[in-house]
Every structure is written in C-alpha cells, then in structure tokens.
Design a protein around this motif. Structure first.
Motif, PDB file in Angstrom:
ATOM      1  N   ALA A  15     -11.638  20.381  -9.899  1.00  0.00           N
ATOM      2  CA  ALA A  15     -12.423  20.718  -8.713  1.00  0.00           C
ATOM      3  C   ALA A  15     -12.769  19.455  -7.928  1.00  0.00           C
ATOM      4  N   SER A  16     -13.151  19.663  -6.688  1.00  0.00           N
ATOM      5  CA  SER A  16     -13.573  18.556  -5.843  1.00  0.00           C
ATOM      6  C   SER A  16     -14.782  17.854  -6.467  1.00  0.00           C
ATOM      7  N   GLY A  17     -14.751  16.537  -6.502  1.00  0.00           N
ATOM      8  CA  GLY A  17     -15.863  15.790  -7.060  1.00  0.00           C
ATOM      9  C   GLY A  17     -15.786  15.618  -8.557  1.00  0.00           C
ATOM     10  N   SER A  18     -14.718  16.084  -9.201  1.00  0.00           N
ATOM     11  CA  SER A  18     -14.655  15.979 -10.651  1.00  0.00           C
ATOM     12  C   SER A  18     -14.255  14.571 -11.098  1.00  0.00           C
ATOM     13  N   GLY A  19     -13.799  13.725 -10.183  1.00  0.00           N
ATOM     14  CA  GLY A  19     -13.530  12.331 -10.529  1.00  0.00           C
ATOM     15  C   GLY A  19     -12.058  11.945 -10.528  1.00  0.00           C
ATOM     16  N   LYS A  20     -11.204  12.794  -9.983  1.00  0.00           N
ATOM     17  CA  LYS A  20      -9.765  12.520 -10.025  1.00  0.00           C
ATOM     18  C   LYS A  20      -9.417  11.249  -9.257  1.00  0.00           C
ATOM     19  N   THR A  21      -9.901  11.180  -8.013  1.00  0.00           N
ATOM     20  CA  THR A  21      -9.600  10.019  -7.189  1.00  0.00           C
ATOM     21  C   THR A  21     -10.128   8.747  -7.839  1.00  0.00           C
ATOM     22  N   THR A  22     -11.341   8.835  -8.343  1.00  0.00           N
ATOM     23  CA  THR A  22     -11.948   7.663  -8.961  1.00  0.00           C
ATOM     24  C   THR A  22     -11.110   7.174 -10.142  1.00  0.00           C
ATOM     25  N   GLU A  51      -3.506  12.868  -3.782  1.00  0.00           N
ATOM     26  CA  GLU A  51      -3.408  13.951  -2.803  1.00  0.00           C
ATOM     27  C   GLU A  51      -2.547  13.539  -1.627  1.00  0.00           C
ATOM     28  N   LEU A 102     -25.121   7.292 -10.616  1.00  0.00           N
ATOM     29  CA  LEU A 102     -24.259   8.449 -10.876  1.00  0.00           C
ATOM     30  C   LEU A 102     -23.075   8.086 -11.757  1.00  0.00           C
ATOM     31  N   HIS A 135      -3.660  19.072  -5.260  1.00  0.00           N
ATOM     32  CA  HIS A 135      -4.189  20.432  -5.202  1.00  0.00           C
ATOM     33  C   HIS A 135      -3.060  21.440  -5.076  1.00  0.00           C
ATOM     34  N   VAL A 157     -19.623   8.874 -12.921  1.00  0.00           N
ATOM     35  CA  VAL A 157     -18.564   9.708 -12.352  1.00  0.00           C
ATOM     36  C   VAL A 157     -17.453   9.927 -13.367  1.00  0.00           C
ATOM     37  N   PHE A 184     -21.235   4.987 -10.238  1.00  0.00           N
ATOM     38  CA  PHE A 184     -21.645   4.526  -8.896  1.00  0.00           C
ATOM     39  C   PHE A 184     -23.150   4.501  -8.895  1.00  0.00           C
TER      40      PHE A 184
HETATM   41  N1  LIG Z   1     -17.935   4.845  -3.350  1.00  0.00           N
HETATM   42  C1  LIG Z   1     -18.673   5.807  -3.922  1.00  0.00           C
HETATM   43  N2  LIG Z   1     -20.016   5.653  -4.022  1.00  0.00           N
HETATM   44  C2  LIG Z   1     -20.786   6.602  -4.598  1.00  0.00           C
HETATM   45  N3  LIG Z   1     -20.308   7.752  -5.108  1.00  0.00           N
HETATM   46  C3  LIG Z   1     -18.991   7.975  -5.023  1.00  0.00           C
HETATM   47  C4  LIG Z   1     -18.104   7.023  -4.422  1.00  0.00           C
HETATM   48  N4  LIG Z   1     -16.844   7.509  -4.487  1.00  0.00           N
HETATM   49  C5  LIG Z   1     -16.947   8.726  -5.091  1.00  0.00           C
HETATM   50  N5  LIG Z   1     -18.218   8.999  -5.427  1.00  0.00           N
HETATM   51  C6  LIG Z   1     -18.700  10.196  -6.132  1.00  0.00           C
HETATM   52  O1  LIG Z   1     -17.981  10.296  -7.321  1.00  0.00           O
HETATM   53  C7  LIG Z   1     -17.703  11.659  -7.626  1.00  0.00           C
HETATM   54  C8  LIG Z   1     -16.203  11.836  -7.897  1.00  0.00           C
HETATM   55  O2  LIG Z   1     -15.519  11.557  -6.696  1.00  0.00           O
HETATM   56  P1  LIG Z   1     -13.926  11.624  -6.583  1.00  0.00           P
HETATM   57  O3  LIG Z   1     -13.587  11.225  -5.193  1.00  0.00           O
HETATM   58  O4  LIG Z   1     -13.332  10.849  -7.683  1.00  0.00           O
HETATM   59  O5  LIG Z   1     -13.630  13.158  -6.792  1.00  0.00           O
HETATM   60  P2  LIG Z   1     -12.253  13.954  -6.656  1.00  0.00           P
HETATM   61  O6  LIG Z   1     -12.083  14.662  -7.913  1.00  0.00           O
HETATM   62  O7  LIG Z   1     -11.193  13.061  -6.178  1.00  0.00           O
HETATM   63  O8  LIG Z   1     -12.614  15.012  -5.509  1.00  0.00           O
HETATM   64  P3  LIG Z   1     -11.702  15.592  -4.307  1.00  0.00           P
HETATM   65  O9  LIG Z   1     -10.869  16.647  -4.905  1.00  0.00           O
HETATM   66  O10 LIG Z   1     -12.745  16.141  -3.360  1.00  0.00           O
HETATM   67  O11 LIG Z   1     -10.958  14.426  -3.726  1.00  0.00           O
HETATM   68  C9  LIG Z   1     -18.196  12.498  -6.482  1.00  0.00           C
HETATM   69  O12 LIG Z   1     -19.451  13.022  -6.836  1.00  0.00           O
HETATM   70  C10 LIG Z   1     -18.368  11.491  -5.370  1.00  0.00           C
HETATM   71  O13 LIG Z   1     -19.414  11.858  -4.515  1.00  0.00           O
END
Ligand SMILES: Nc1ncnc2c1ncn2[C@@H]1O[C@H](COP(=O)(O)OP(=O)(O)OP(=O)(O)O)[C@@H](O)[C@H]1O
Ligand SMILES: Nc1ncnc2c1ncn2[C@@H]1O[C@H](COP(=O)(O)OP(=O)(O)OP(=O)(O)O)[C@@H](O)[C@H]1O
Ligand SMILES: [Mg+2]
Ligand SMILES: [Mg+2]
Lengths: 252, 254, 224, 221, 254
Positions: free
Chosen positions: B38-45, B175, B17, B207, B19, B14
């Motif tokens: 953990a939160s922010g580790s990139g799972k959703t992405t 989730e 950054l 989670h 990810v 992104f």
């Molecule tokens: N559209 C976006 N633009 C910029 N950064 C993003 C965007 N979407 C996610 N990020 C960043 O990418 C990183 C990974 O985000 P992601 O949502 O994949 O984490 P996650 O593991 O799903 O976390 P959670 O458990 O909190 O859902 C985070 O640092 C987030 O801030």
C-alpha cells in the motif's frame, strides 16, 4: 528723474538675487553679500543712513526687464559687463574685477601655480561642467587633466578627497571659500579670464547714473573707502589696496 | 550462488517516524524481484536505501557482497566518505518515477555523462556504448533530442538506458510507469520486460500487479515498514496467506 | 578618525539633515501617490484597452522604462523650462519621479491583471456583470493583492531614485549631505550616515511590504 | 508650439555620443561580470549549511539592495580616499556598480538554484557523480539557463545605471548629453536624442538576450 | 408550452474553422437536456453561445422567447450593447468545468455579488437568498470559507449556488464534474440531480453517460458541429441509430 523719486521715497530699491554667496544670499531672512553692501553704500550716499535700502529678489534673467519697467531703481547682482548688455541698460563703474583662479588644499603636493604648471599632465583640475571649461583651464595649465562635475559641491569634494589637485573657479568664490575655511585652502596665485562686475540702471537717466557712479568711485578711491574695504574684506577675506594720496592713480 | 543484494535487519527513521522496521531479503543474480504494498508502506524508502539516496541507521545492505554506506571503525558504524558513496551508488542503477532526465542535455549526453565523468571513459567509446543502449530501448533515433522534445515514455526509456549503461550489478525501478499517460505505459514495461529476459538483476517497486506477476521471480509484499509476505508470484497472487495481502490484492486492479 | 568632531557636526547639522530627510520623504511620497494613480490608468489601458488606448500606454511604459532615471530627471528639468513650464527644481524632480513611478506601476498592474484566470471574467459575465463591474469587484481587488509586494519594492525604488534630484539642486537628503560635507569635509562619515538613513527608510518599507505580503492570503493562481 | 527643431548641432557630435554609449555598455558589462561572480558566491552562501554564512549572505543582499546606487558611488569615490583607498574614477564606479549588481544577481541565482529540482540532483547521485560534479554538470548549467531572463533584466538596469557615472566626471552618454546641452542650448533635442539612444540600446540588448534565451532556456518537459 | 431555449440554425466559426454547422434544438420548461459527443465536437461552444460568452454569426438563439445577442436594425443583424448583453446573460446560469469562483471572496460573497450588483438587491435580502441556496447545495456551514479552503466538489457546489441564486430561466453545466477527484464527483452530481427533480430547466454537457441516462429528459448527441441524433435517453442509449453514436457509446464508460 529717478534720483528725485528715490530721495522723495526715502528708500532705495535694489534688485538682486538670493542664492549666490558671497555676492547675494539670505542669512536669517536678510539679504547679505557684497552686492547687498554696495546697496548699503548707495543708501549711505543718498540718505546718510546705510539701512534705508530695500532688496527685491529677482532671478538673473529678470535683471534687465525689472530695470526697464522701473520695478527696481538699480540692479546689483554680479552682473558681467558686456557691450551687448550695455546697449539695453546703462552700466555703472565696475566695483569688482572677476576672474578665474586656482584653489588648492594647503599642504598639497604642489606649492603654487608654477609647480602645477611644471607638473604638466600629472595634475587634475576639477571644474564646473561647461562647454568652455576645458579650454579655459588649458589657458592656464595647458596639459592638465580636466574633470568636469555637475555642481560646485562636487568640485570641492573632488579637491578635498584629493581626487583633484586644484579647483578652477571664480575668484570671488575662491576667496569666499578660503575665508570660510581659514587655513584649509590656498590660492595658487594666478588668475586669468578677467571680467567686470557692475550695477546697471535704466538707460536715459544720466543724473541718476552720475550720482551712482560718483558714490561708487568715492567708495573705492575716496572718503567712503573704509566702508567699501570692510565689505570687501568681509566677503573676500582680504583688504583691497588702499587709495594713495596725491595723484589719483585710477586715472592713470 | 552469492546474492547480488542482501538486506539484513534494515531500519530507517525520518525524525520520530520509523518507516522501515527491520527488512530482510535477498536478490540473487539474474533474479527479478517486485516490491508491492500500500501507499506509505515504505517501498520507495527501501529502494532509496539500496541506492544510498537515504541513509539508514541500523542494519546492513550488501551489494555484490560489499556492505554499502558504512564501514566499521573501532566497532563503530561510520558513514563512508563522499567519493566512496558515489562509487557505491554506481553499483546500482536507479530509475525514478519522474524520469529526472537532465533537461539541458540531449538523450545521448544524458547517457554519456556518467560514462565519461564517473567511469572516466573516453568520449568516442562512451558514445558507442550509449548508442548501443539507446538502441536497445528503442531511442537511438532520438539520441539528439532534448528531454522536453520527448514523450514521457520516451524519456523514461532514455532514463533506463542512462542507468543501465553504467553496468550496474542491479537495476532499481521506483514506479517507473506511474507518471506516464496510460498509452505510454506499455512501451516502458516492454523495455523492462526484455531486460529481465536477458538476465538483468532487477528490483521493481510497482503498482502494475499484472506486470509484477508476469515478470518477477519473487514478489515482496510490504506492510507498514515490514515485509509481510514474500515468495514466487504464482503463490503470492493466487494463494495469499496474510489477510492484509488478500485485502490489498482485492483493491488492486489487474 | 575624530569621531567627536563627527558627532558634533551631526548635532550641529541635525536641522538640515532632518529637513533633507523630510524633502526626500515628501518627493518620494508625491511620486508614489500620483505615480500610482497614473500607473493604474496606464496599466488598465495596456491590459484591456482597445488599440488606440493600448498602444500609447505600451509606448509610454517602454519609453520611460528604457530611459535611465537620471536622464529622465535632467530632461524633465531642462525641457520643462525650455517649453515654458515654470517648474522649480522640486516640481520638475517630483514630476520626473512620478512619470517613472507610473511606468513601473503600469507594468506591475499589467502583470497582475494578466495573471488572473480568464475563467473569472467569464464567470462574472455569466452572472450578468458588465466589464465595469467585473473590473471593480473581481479583477482589481485581486490584482491589488498580487501587485502589493512588487508595488512596495517600487516604493523603495522611488526613495532610492529621489537621490538623483540632488543633481538638479533639490535639497533632499543627499544634496543636504553634500552641502554639509562641503563645510566640514567629513566625506566618508557623512556619506556613511546618509547611507544608513536611506537604508533604514528602505529597509522599513521593505519590512512593511513583507509583513503585508505575508498577511494577505494570496489567491491561488489558476491557469484554466 | 512653434518650436523649430534642429538636431544638426547634436548629431554633429556623434563621435562623442557613440563613445559615451560604448563606455556605458563597457561599464555595465564589466560590472555585471564581476557582480555575477560575487552574486554566485553570495547565492551559494545563502543556502549554505552554516547559519552564520547564511545570515551574512542575507545581510549583504539586504544592505546593497536598500542603498541608493548614487550614495554607493559617491561614498566610494569621495569617501574612501579618506581611508587611503583612492581608486580612479572608472575603477571606483565599476566597483560600486559591481557591488550593487552582486546583491541583485545573488537573488537571481538564488531563484535559479531553487528552480533546480531535487530529483535531478538525485539522478546525478544515482549514476555516481560526486556533489562537486553534480554542481558543475547539472545544477549550475540548469540554474544559469533558468536565470537568464532575470539576468537580462538586471543587465539592462545596470546599463541604465551607468548614467550615474556622469556625476563623478566619467564621460559616458549622459555626461556628453549635458555637455552638448550647455553648448548648444538645444535642450529638447539633446534629451530626446539621449533618451532615444538609451531606449534603442536597451531594446537591442533585449533582442540579443531573447535570442540567447530562445537557444538556451529550457522548455518545460 | 413555449420552449425556454430555442436554437435555430446556429453557426459558429473560429476564424476559418466552422465549429457549429447549423444546430437546431429546443428545451422546454422543466426539461433536462444532456449534450454528449466526442471531444472537439462543439459541445462547449454551443453552451457558451447560449450564454453569449461566444458570438455566433448565423442563426438565432431565443431564451424565454427573446432573441439574444443581436437585434435587427434595418434588416441587418446588429450586436447589442454591453448592458443588454449583461442583462441577457443573467437569464441563463452557467456552471464551468473549472468552477471559476472568485478567489478573493467568501463562498457567501461569491453568491451575493451578482444579487447586489446586478439585481440591485439590498444586502440583507441578498444574504438571506444566498444562504438559502448555499443550504440547498449543502454549503451553508462553509459560507465564510474562501475557495482555496474548499475542496473541488465544494467549490463546484458554491458555483452552482452562485448561478442558480440569480434565478435564471435555464442552468447550463459544462462538464461540471470533470475537473473533480473521482471521490468528489458524486456530491456534485447529487446536487444537480436534486435540482433537476425540483423542475429546474437545465442543459448539461457531460461525459458521465450513466448520469446523463438517469437524469435527462432528452439527450443530444453532437458530432463534428452538428446534432447527429437526439431523443429520450432510453432510446438513444439502448438503440442508437447512427453508427457514430454506436461507436461513441462503445468507447464510453458507464
Ligand atoms: N523525506 C521524508 N521525510 C519524512 N517522512 C518521509 C520522507 N519520505 C517518506 N516519508 C514517509 O515514509 C513513509 C513511507 O514512504 P514511502 O515513500 O517509502 O512509501 P511508498 O510505499 O513508496 O508509498 P507510495 O506507494 O505512495 O509511493 C510514508 O509515511 C512517508 O510519509
Ligand atoms: N477560442 C477558440 N478559438 C479557436 N478554436 C476554438 C476555440 N474554442 C474551441 N475551438 C475549437 O472548436 C472545436 C470545438 O470545441 P469545443 O470546446 O466546443 O468542443 P467540446 O465538444 O466541448 O470538446 P471537449 O469534450 O473536449 O470539451 C474544437 O476543434 C476546438 O479546437
Ligand atoms: Mg513510492
Ligand atoms: Mg468542452
């Protein structure tokens, strides 16, 4: 005895309005217009000096009350003569015969009244909104479309933007417009709905009324014609017919 | 057996950054894979890349053997056209944390929309199929309700029916229960569990550790855009190798 | 098109145009100021009044807002004369716009006051403030902040509505423009000019509103 | 005040009043229909990727919102013939009102578009809908429903603005009210009746729209 | 010792629904009383009656010996006038679940408003007093911040300072921590605890059982508009008599 009072005072007090050209309106602080000039003609007759006149600005519904309370010596304010009014005040001889005319743009598709009439329902006439407006236009042009507007302004805009083929309006206003916009408009050459404009004085003062009548008649048909005709031309853009010598035609 | 999902050296950025920093993993047919971290580790992405909701700029994602999102033209990666993207998206079924049901449609219409407009199925047939899946998730009785008339758990079950009715090769859950009231979580997990038991291929971001342990064939632990550890749940949960995973499991509730 | 003629005419009529613009300003300003004062009273009555206060205020707002401004202007002009009030066109027009503005402001204030959480009223009560004090120190200052951007939109509406006074003969900018047109027949050019002037006035007001809206730190809305 | 009310001369003219209202409603309906289509285009333009399109859309909105509607009406009716475009009075008024409406409707639709959550678009993408279909089956229907209350307010405003058609001789309610006024001199009664008719109409429109909203507007889940 | 708060046979009805069905209890000077009970049992309503935010229709509430809300005129209960009500309200200090700070004022002004406008204190003196209390709750450094710039816990501490600065005879807390993020709860409880230790008379409605146990001199258990049991916390929490309280304590977390 108003005549004596006026002569003693050395100034004639005329009640008139301030916002209706070409009859009476303000120009550089002076009341001017055809009504004002009638005042000047009377002053000339009284003092041999047309400037010895003072105009009192009055709204049109104050015309009769101001006479009855002697606030003014005479009202000259485009007043239509009617029998009902004549029961309250004394009218002088008429100094103008008002009517309705048709104003057109020069070089428009229709040359004159006959052409308008022949065009039937193809033409639109703009007129000030009024109950009788449609009926009045239809007396002259039975089939014309009638568009009624809220102000004088809009009527002329309608004509100028060719929204309307003609404007139906007072002859005096029509002439004033033609004079002020020389070469732009033409008169369709038909007028109808006649009515007389006269000054009014307080009733029961025959000597004053006689004096005013005589002065006005002589202005229209006699020695002071020049003065009357100049005023007429200034405000209506044309000269009235000159009095003929010999038999007094107005008596016919 | 060729894998249903194959991810090779996936990178996603992104702006500045990064990810996802090189992800490799596969999902075999009928396999259930949970992604934890953990939160922010990139799972959703990661999940959104599988569904092409995010573009990725390096690496490959193959669904059913087909590389998605890009094709090669004269040695260059070229983003494929919109219709192609739409077709490839329909190969995976996505269930969102926020349900995202279409609020102006009944539960039934939420499910039939894709069937009629994407699959081009005639409406009677679409309704029959939708009814089948609504029944499977226990929502047949509410088929004519609007989303606003349903509880969160019920909405999520409709959302699952909507995704699965499109017969995707793999179901993706992001989730799926974390926006739910605690007492509603169970009904949705139950639905997912029964789909898993029927052999549906699934990737779950979750989670709910206990659920991940019970239902998965494989667990993937992500840490800062990388896969830190992966393996069968028994091993991962009982004998975590990396200190990171050990720490993560300690703070997670079972 | 003969633009030199147009520019000459603009120069010739600059005094009239300025005068018309001044009248437009004057009448809008009167309407906004007096209408705001009246509207605040009405807004308070509608929001916090007891029944005998609330009902007439509500009725006032609904009636005035249900009537086209042009009808309001004409009615004020003709009816005021008919009931013996000696208003000239300017006064009648200003009155009509004031009534119109008051209904707007009343409604705006009601909306703003109702968006404030009840909890604040209770917190005010709990420290021993009477309603008077709660309104003065807590509700009104916040309502003002909420209402300000909408209030400025209302100001733009007033300037736009002032054109309707041309119909009853108030020589504001539009009527002045029409009078000029009746002498030089440059309909399109002068309407365009009037449009530009109105746009500039309204746009300026709008920008001021935007600026103030951005400057004010909006209190966070809470619905507890 | 011992004024003797006499409504008879006004109520006698009910066919005129009725036709006036009818025309007003018709003008408002046609204008909002055209204005909505234009407004929708402008709303989408205001969110287009092209910077140029976006500023065009905002200029459009800004200009039309900051012009008095009467000036637009007069400009179109009396000014445009100078450029050779001479629409008849009703068409000309409808064009003016539609343009005016388009700016307001654009704002309404813009708000409506912003109110469609991105998640719904993604849900549509996830089941394989193309972006055109997402607009058609998801974004637009939701936007219209969310925009309905604001749409209603605009319709009422436009209906009230049709009173301005009287200035260019279009015979709607205000036109007839003035006419009857100059005929009967029952000043108070005329304006009472006219205002009342407008208020009743606005109220009726509100009721109809409320009923529609109740059926269509989406409660929060 | 005359009690600071004395409630006798208090009844309160919302329309048809009787919410308080005869409450009797007293709070002595310096005493800390916690009110616990299931949701809907009437705790908030009772507290609001003490502060006259609700009218009650039977019974008496005496604060510092003064009957509040009503006086007798020819044997009839008559609601007292607004100024009197305002004065009596200032005898108690109320802290709300939702903080209810005035959002357009700084923390300092939130505290001084009552001092200057109700107490009629000159501003310099009010500021001095406000600073003292802001310091006590640890918010002196943020005195010029707006509520929107403060966390929930910080807002609640300002709200406590605002109430206590008016030198009320008794402080009332209605679930002062339940709108807070878990990590913020502690700082507010700490503030309340330290006020309790300094001898402030307090009535707390709370769901924090552990805190109620630690800080209170007396605990009141409400059940369906009545006081079902009251006594010292040790006894109530360790040996609850009524089966209702036993059940309630079982479902509550410590
Ligand atoms: N559209 C976006 N633009 C910029 N950064 C993003 C965007 N979407 C996610 N990020 C960043 O990418 C990183 C990974 O985000 P992601 O949502 O994949 O984490 P996650 O593991 O799903 O976390 P959670 O458990 O909190 O859902 C985070 O640092 C987030 O801030
Ligand atoms: N303003 C009101 N109008 C009508 N009923 C009310 C009102 N306020 C409270 N109630 C009702 O009175 C009862 C007691 O409410 P109260 O808020 O005092 O309970 P509580 O013990 O504080 O509950 P909680 O722990 O959920 O805050 C409930 O049944 C509630 O629905
Ligand atoms: Mg996530
Ligand atoms: Mg409570």
């Amino acid at each position: 005895d108003t005549l004596q009072t006026v002569l003693d005072r050395g100034e004639l007090i005329v009640g008139t309005g301030s916002s209706n050209p070409p009859w009476h309106f303000t120009d550089n602080g002076q009341t001017v217009g055809f009504d004002a000039d009638i005042g000047h003609i009377l002053a000339q007759g009284l003092f041999n000096d047309p400037s010895k006149v003072r105009f009192v600005n009055q709204s049109s519904d104050a015309r009769i009350p101001n006479l009855l309370t002697n606030k003014v010596d005479i009202s000259c304010q485009g007043m239509t003569v009617t029998a009902a009014r004549a029961q309250q005040v004394a009218f002088t001889v008429p100094y103008y015969r008002e009517g309705v005319g048709l104003l057109m743009l020069k070089g428009s598709d229709y040359a004159d009244y006959d052409a308008l009439k022949a065009a039937g329902s193809d033409i639109t006439v703009a007129v000030l909104q009024n109950v009788y407006a449609e009926e009045m236009v239809h007396q002259a042009l039975p089939e014309a479309e009638v568009d009624q507007y809220e102000s004088q302004n809009l009527i002329y805009q309608a004509l100028n933007s060719r929204r309307a083929n003609a404007v139906a309006t007072d002859l005096s206003t029509l002439k004033w417009y033609m004079k002020n916009n020389a070469g732009r408009y033409i008169d369709a050459g038909y007028s109808w709905n006649p009515q007389s404009y006269a000054c009014a004085v307080s009733p029961d003062d025959q000597r004053w009324l006689n004096f005013v009548n005589t002065t006005l008649e002589e202005a229209m048909y006699g020695v002071e014609f020049q003065r009357y005709a100049d005023a007429f031309e200034q405000w209506f853009g044309e000269r009235p017919p000159a009095p003929q010598t010999g038999f007094p035609a107005e008596m016919r | 057996m060729t894998p249903i999902v194959e991810v090779r050296d996936l990178h996603k950025r992104f702006g500045e950054l990064e990810v996802l920093k090189g992800i490799d993993f596969t999902v075999a047919e009928g396999e259930v894979v949970s992604i934890i971290g953990a939160s922010g580790s990139g799972k959703t992405t990661l999940l959104r890349c599988l569904n092409l909701l995010e573009e990725f700029h390096r690496g490959d994602v193959l669904i059913g053997g087909e590389a998605i999102g890009y094709h090669l033209r004269r040695g260059q990666r070229v983003r494929i056209g919109e219709r192609e993207v739409a077709r490839q998206r329909a190969m995976t079924g996505m269930v969102f944390q926020a349900f995202n049901l279409f609020p102006h449609m009944s539960a039934l219409d939420n499910v039939t929309l894709g069937l009629t407009k994407v699959r081009g199925m005639p409406r009677p047939q679409a309704v029959e199929l939708a009814d089948h899946w609504l029944d499977r998730v226990g929502m047949l009785k509410r088929r004519d309700h609007r989303p606003s008339q349903l509880s969160g758990g019920q909405q999520q079950r409709v959302a699952i029916a909507r995704a699965i009715a499109m017969s995707p090769k793999v179901m993706l859950f992001d989730e799926a229960t974390s926006a739910l009231d605690p007492e509603r979580v169970g009904e949705v997990l139950e639905t997912i569990r029964s789909l898993a038991q029927e052999g549906m291929t699934m990737v779950l971001v979750t989670h709910e550790m206990r659920f991940a342990r019970d239902v998965s064939d494989k667990v993937v632990f992500m840490e800062d855009g990388r896969i830190a550890e992966q393996g069968p749940p028994q091993r991962l949960f009982l004998n975590p190798e990396s200190p990171r995973l050990q720490a993560f499991l300690k703070t997670s509730s079972f | 098109m003969d633009w030199t003629y147009f520019f000459n005419e603009v120069v010739n009529n600059r005094d009239a145009l300025l005068h018309g613009t001044a009248i437009t300003f004057a009448v809008s300003l009167i309407a906004i100021l007096t209408g705001t004062v009246l509207g605040i009273v009405i807004g308070i009555a509608v929001t916090y009044g007891n029944k005998p206060l609330r009902w007439p205020a509500r009725l006032y707002i609904d009636i005035i807002r249900g009537t086209p401004v042009l009808v309001l202007v004409l009615a004020t002009f003709y009816v005021s004369a008919a009931v013996g009030l000696n208003f000239n066109a300017f006064q009648a027009g200003a009155l009509a716009l004031t009534l119109f503005c008051a209904s707007h402001v009343g409604e705006i204030l009601r909306g703003a006051l109702q968006s404030l959480s009840r909890g604040q009223i209770e917190a005010g009560r709990a420290i021993g403030l009477t309603f008077d004090g709660i309104f003065r120190y807590i509700l009104f200052p916040q309502a003002l902040r909420y209402a300000l951007p909408t209030w400025i939109t209302a100001a733009v509406e007033m300037v736009k509505a002032s054109t309707l006074l041309s119909v009853i003969g108030v020589a504001e900018l539009l009527l002045t423009t029409q009078q000029i047109i009746s002498n030089n027949f440059l309909n399109m050019q002068f309407y365009l000019l009037a449009g530009v002037i109105y746009f500039l006035i309204d746009f300026a007001i709008e920008q001021v509103g935007r600026f103030i809206g951005r400057r004010l730190d909006q209190p966070t809305r809470r619905t507890v | 005040m011992n004024y003797h009310f006499n409504f008879a001369p006004i109520l006698e003219q009910w066919p005129l009043l009725l036709s006036g209202i009818g025309l007003g409603l018709l003008l408002a309906l046609v204008s909002i229909a055209i204005g909505s289509v234009l407004g929708l285009v402008v709303a989408f333009a205001s969110r287009a990727p092209s910077r140029w399109l976006r500023s065009l859309a905002f200029t459009w909105i800004s200009i039309l919102r900051n012009l008095p509607i009467l000036v637009i009406v007069l400009f179109l009716f009396f000014g445009m013939p100078q450029l050779g475009l001479s629409l008849d009075k009703i068409t000309s008024f409808v064009v003016a009102l539609s343009l005016y409406a388009s700016a307001y409707m654009a704002e309404v639709f813009r708000g409506g578009l912003l109110s469609v959550p991105q998640g719904l678009v993604e849900a549509g993408q996830a089941i394989g809908l193309t972006s055109l279909r997402i607009k058609r089956y998801i974004v637009l229907p939701i936007m219209f429903r969310n925009a309905l209350p604001a749409f209603g307010n605009n319709f009422i405003s436009l209906f009230k603005d049709t009173s301005l058609a009287a200035t260019i001789a279009v015979p709607e309610l205000t036109f007839y009210a003035r006419k009857i006024n100059s005929e009967t001199f029952r000043v108070i009664e005329v304006w009472l009746v006219a205002s009342l008719l407008y208020i009743v109409c606005c109220y009726a429109i509100t009721l109809v729209l409320r009923a529609m909203e109740k059926r269509l507007v989406l409660e929060k889940a």
